[in-house]
Design a protein around this motif. Structure first.
Motif, short mmCIF file in Angstrom:
data_model
loop_
_atom_site.label_atom_id
_atom_site.label_comp_id
_atom_site.label_asym_id
_atom_site.label_seq_id
_atom_site.Cartn_x
_atom_site.Cartn_y
_atom_site.Cartn_z
N MET A 73 0.82 -1.19 0.00
CA MET A 73 0.00 0.00 0.00
C MET A 73 0.86 1.25 0.00
O MET A 73 0.56 2.21 -0.68
N TYR A 74 1.93 1.27 0.82
CA TYR A 74 2.80 2.43 0.89
C TYR A 74 3.43 2.70 -0.47
O TYR A 74 3.63 3.85 -0.85
N TRP A 75 3.74 1.64 -1.20
CA TRP A 75 4.32 1.79 -2.53
C TRP A 75 3.41 2.61 -3.44
O TRP A 75 3.89 3.49 -4.16
N TYR A 76 2.11 2.36 -3.39
CA TYR A 76 1.17 3.14 -4.20
C TYR A 76 1.19 4.61 -3.80
O TYR A 76 1.19 5.50 -4.63
N PHE A 77 1.19 4.86 -2.47
CA PHE A 77 1.21 6.23 -2.01
C PHE A 77 2.45 6.96 -2.51
O PHE A 77 2.37 8.08 -3.02
N THR A 78 3.62 6.35 -2.37
CA THR A 78 4.84 7.03 -2.82
C THR A 78 4.83 7.25 -4.33
O THR A 78 5.27 8.29 -4.81
N TRP A 79 4.32 6.29 -5.06
CA TRP A 79 4.25 6.42 -6.52
C TRP A 79 3.31 7.57 -6.89
O TRP A 79 3.65 8.43 -7.69
N TRP A 80 2.13 7.61 -6.28
CA TRP A 80 1.15 8.66 -6.58
C TRP A 80 1.63 10.02 -6.07
O TRP A 80 1.36 11.04 -6.68
N HIS A 81 2.33 10.03 -4.95
CA HIS A 81 2.87 11.29 -4.43
C HIS A 81 3.93 11.83 -5.39
O HIS A 81 3.92 13.02 -5.73
N ASP A 82 4.82 10.98 -5.84
CA ASP A 82 5.91 11.41 -6.70
C ASP A 82 5.44 11.87 -8.07
O ASP A 82 6.04 12.78 -8.65
N ASP A 83 4.37 11.28 -8.59
CA ASP A 83 3.90 11.70 -9.91
C ASP A 83 2.82 12.79 -9.86
O ASP A 83 2.29 13.20 -10.88
N GLY A 84 2.47 13.26 -8.63
CA GLY A 84 1.55 14.38 -8.49
C GLY A 84 0.09 13.99 -8.37
O GLY A 84 -0.78 14.87 -8.26
N THR A 85 -0.22 12.70 -8.36
CA THR A 85 -1.62 12.25 -8.29
C THR A 85 -2.27 12.66 -6.98
O THR A 85 -3.42 13.11 -6.97
N VAL A 86 -1.56 12.55 -5.87
CA VAL A 86 -2.12 12.90 -4.56
C VAL A 86 -2.50 14.37 -4.53
O VAL A 86 -3.59 14.73 -4.07
N GLU A 87 -1.64 15.23 -5.03
CA GLU A 87 -1.93 16.67 -5.03
C GLU A 87 -3.12 17.00 -5.93
O GLU A 87 -3.98 17.80 -5.55
N ARG A 88 -3.19 16.39 -7.10
CA ARG A 88 -4.33 16.63 -8.00
C ARG A 88 -5.63 16.15 -7.37
O ARG A 88 -6.66 16.83 -7.47
N LEU A 89 -5.61 15.00 -6.73
CA LEU A 89 -6.79 14.46 -6.07
C LEU A 89 -7.24 15.38 -4.93
O LEU A 89 -8.42 15.70 -4.81
N HIS A 90 -6.30 15.83 -4.14
CA HIS A 90 -6.61 16.74 -3.03
C HIS A 90 -7.22 18.04 -3.56
O HIS A 90 -8.22 18.52 -3.01
N ASP A 91 -6.64 18.61 -4.61
CA ASP A 91 -7.15 19.86 -5.18
C ASP A 91 -8.57 19.69 -5.72
O ASP A 91 -9.43 20.55 -5.51
N ALA A 92 -8.82 18.56 -6.39
CA ALA A 92 -10.15 18.32 -6.95
C ALA A 92 -11.19 18.16 -5.84
O ALA A 92 -12.29 18.72 -5.91
#
Length: 59
Positions: A1-20
């Motif tokens: 699970m942590y691997w997905y978070f780091t991958w999404w964090h590094d490619d900007g997915t987490v920030e885009r999801l938070h903004d939306a």
């Protein structure tokens, strides 16, 4: 699970999801998607210089 978070964090997915999601919550609350002001609390932004040398005048 942590691997997905780091991958999404590094490619900007987490920030885009938070903004939306933040935009959707603001609109549902009857506000503009983007905030019109900002606030910085002095308790949140504390800058302290710590010295490991010197003397304690109170002793």
């Amino acid at each position: 699970m942590y691997w997905y978070f780091t991958w999404w964090h590094d490619d900007g997915t987490v920030e885009r999801l938070h903004d939306a999601l933040r935009g959707q919550v603001r609109v549902a609350d009857g506000r503009s998607v983007e905030p019109s002001a900002g606030l910085i609390d002095s308790q949140s932004v504390r800058i302290v210089t710590v010295s490991t040398r010197g003397f304690d005048a109170g002793k």
